[in-house]
Design a protein around this motif. Structure first.
Motif, PDB file in Angstrom:
ATOM      1  N   VAL A  57       0.915  -0.813   0.333  1.00 52.44           N
ATOM      2  CA  VAL A  57       0.275   0.386   0.015  1.00 52.44           C
ATOM      3  C   VAL A  57       1.185   1.295  -0.266  1.00 52.44           C
ATOM      4  CG1 VAL A  57      -1.903   1.148   0.545  1.00 52.44           C
ATOM      5  CG2 VAL A  57      -1.353  -0.864   1.772  1.00 52.44           C
ATOM      6  N   TYR A  58       0.770   2.336  -0.780  1.00 49.56           N
ATOM      7  CA  TYR A  58       1.358   3.858  -1.064  1.00 49.56           C
ATOM      8  C   TYR A  58      -0.474   4.579   0.014  1.00 49.56           C
ATOM      9  CZ  TYR A  58       2.928   7.782  -1.968  1.00 49.56           C
ATOM     10  OH  TYR A  58       3.364   9.528  -2.607  1.00 49.56           O
ATOM     11  N   ALA A  59       0.090   4.900   1.214  1.00 49.80           N
ATOM     12  CA  ALA A  59      -0.770   5.940   1.626  1.00 49.80           C
ATOM     13  C   ALA A  59      -0.362   7.088   2.315  1.00 49.80           C
ATOM     14  CB  ALA A  59      -1.543   4.464   2.784  1.00 49.80           C
ATOM     15  N   PRO A  60      -0.366   7.929   2.150  1.00 49.25           N
ATOM     16  CA  PRO A  60       0.077   9.750   2.271  1.00 49.25           C
ATOM     17  C   PRO A  60      -1.005  10.147   3.407  1.00 49.25           C
ATOM     18  CG  PRO A  60       0.147   9.261  -0.425  1.00 49.25           C
ATOM     19  CD  PRO A  60      -0.295   7.989   0.147  1.00 49.25           C
ATOM     20  N   PHE A  61      -0.367  10.642   4.580  1.00 49.15           N
ATOM     21  CA  PHE A  61      -1.783  10.917   5.401  1.00 49.15           C
ATOM     22  C   PHE A  61      -1.165  12.336   5.552  1.00 49.15           C
ATOM     23  CE2 PHE A  61      -2.983  12.361   9.408  1.00 49.15           C
ATOM     24  CZ  PHE A  61      -4.004  11.623   9.229  1.00 49.15           C
ATOM     25  N   TYR A  62      -1.975  13.427   5.519  1.00 55.30           N
ATOM     26  CA  TYR A  62      -1.225  14.723   5.716  1.00 55.30           C
ATOM     27  C   TYR A  62      -2.357  15.065   7.094  1.00 55.30           C
ATOM     28  CZ  TYR A  62      -0.699  14.536   0.995  1.00 55.30           C
ATOM     29  OH  TYR A  62      -0.442  14.001  -0.185  1.00 55.30           O
TER      30      TYR A  62
END
Length: 191
Positions: A57-62
């Motif tokens: 999974v690639y899952a950027p969080f901001y």
């Protein structure tokens, strides 16, 4: 404040070195971004020797200070390039109830994300009280950042934490490795 996350589930045979290289080359590009508190460049790798996952999974969080920075990012050439590479993601967003970002957050190397339904029988005042207690517990456990937030459209609760080392995951939690932590513009008087 606004918490934001999108995820790309990748094939089991996907070369996750591509994601790690993407993070290494692009991570710093969001340092100093307006209204950004931080962007955690997250990934899960089924072949990780550190914290193996059940799927790639690639899952950027901001974490955003406001909607202006979020809008600016989503309309940016950088987000357009992401869409070109992976397709347009479902961008999830939540309103933080409580958040704490510690002064040593740059030491974070791992993240935990947990989503759950908010029962209609639970009063929002009760939810707030529960989440304040949860946040306090995470700080006592050594979390470098903790965010509790909710989506009032789908009545969904998000709990997100950053850690220096892997922690034991509960069944409803997802664990991620953190490739880079971008931090936005400093705000005068902000802690």
């Amino acid at each position: 404040m606004i918490a934001m996350n999108y995820r790309f589930v990748l094939p089991a045979d996907y070369d996750m070195a591509v994601i790690r290289q993407r993070i290494a080359s692009k991570g710093h590009l969001l340092d100093g971004f307006p209204e950004l508190v931080f962007k955690a460049w997250l990934y899960a790798d089924i072949h990780s020797q550190t914290w193996p996952a059940t799927q790639n999974v690639y899952a950027p969080f901001y974490l955003w200070r406001g909607s202006g920075g979020m809008r600016q990012f989503l309309c940016s050439p950088g987000f357009a390039a992401l869409q070109g590479d992976f397709g347009r993601p479902d961008v999830l967003s939540w309103i933080p109830l409580y958040q704490h970002v510690g002064t040593s957050v740059q030491q974070a190397r791992f993240a935990v994300r947990e989503l759950s339904a908010i029962p209609s029988s639970l009063a929002l005042a009760g939810l707030e009280q529960q989440q304040q207690q949860w946040l306090d517990t995470q700080q006592q456990r050594g979390a470098l950042a903790s965010i509790s937030a909710f989506d009032p459209q789908h009545w969904q609760l998000l709990r997100f934490t950053l850690w220096a080392a892997p922690v034991e995951l509960q069944p409803q939690q997802e664990g991620y490795e953190l490739g880079y932590l971008a931090q936005g513009q400093a705000v005068s008087g902000a802690a």
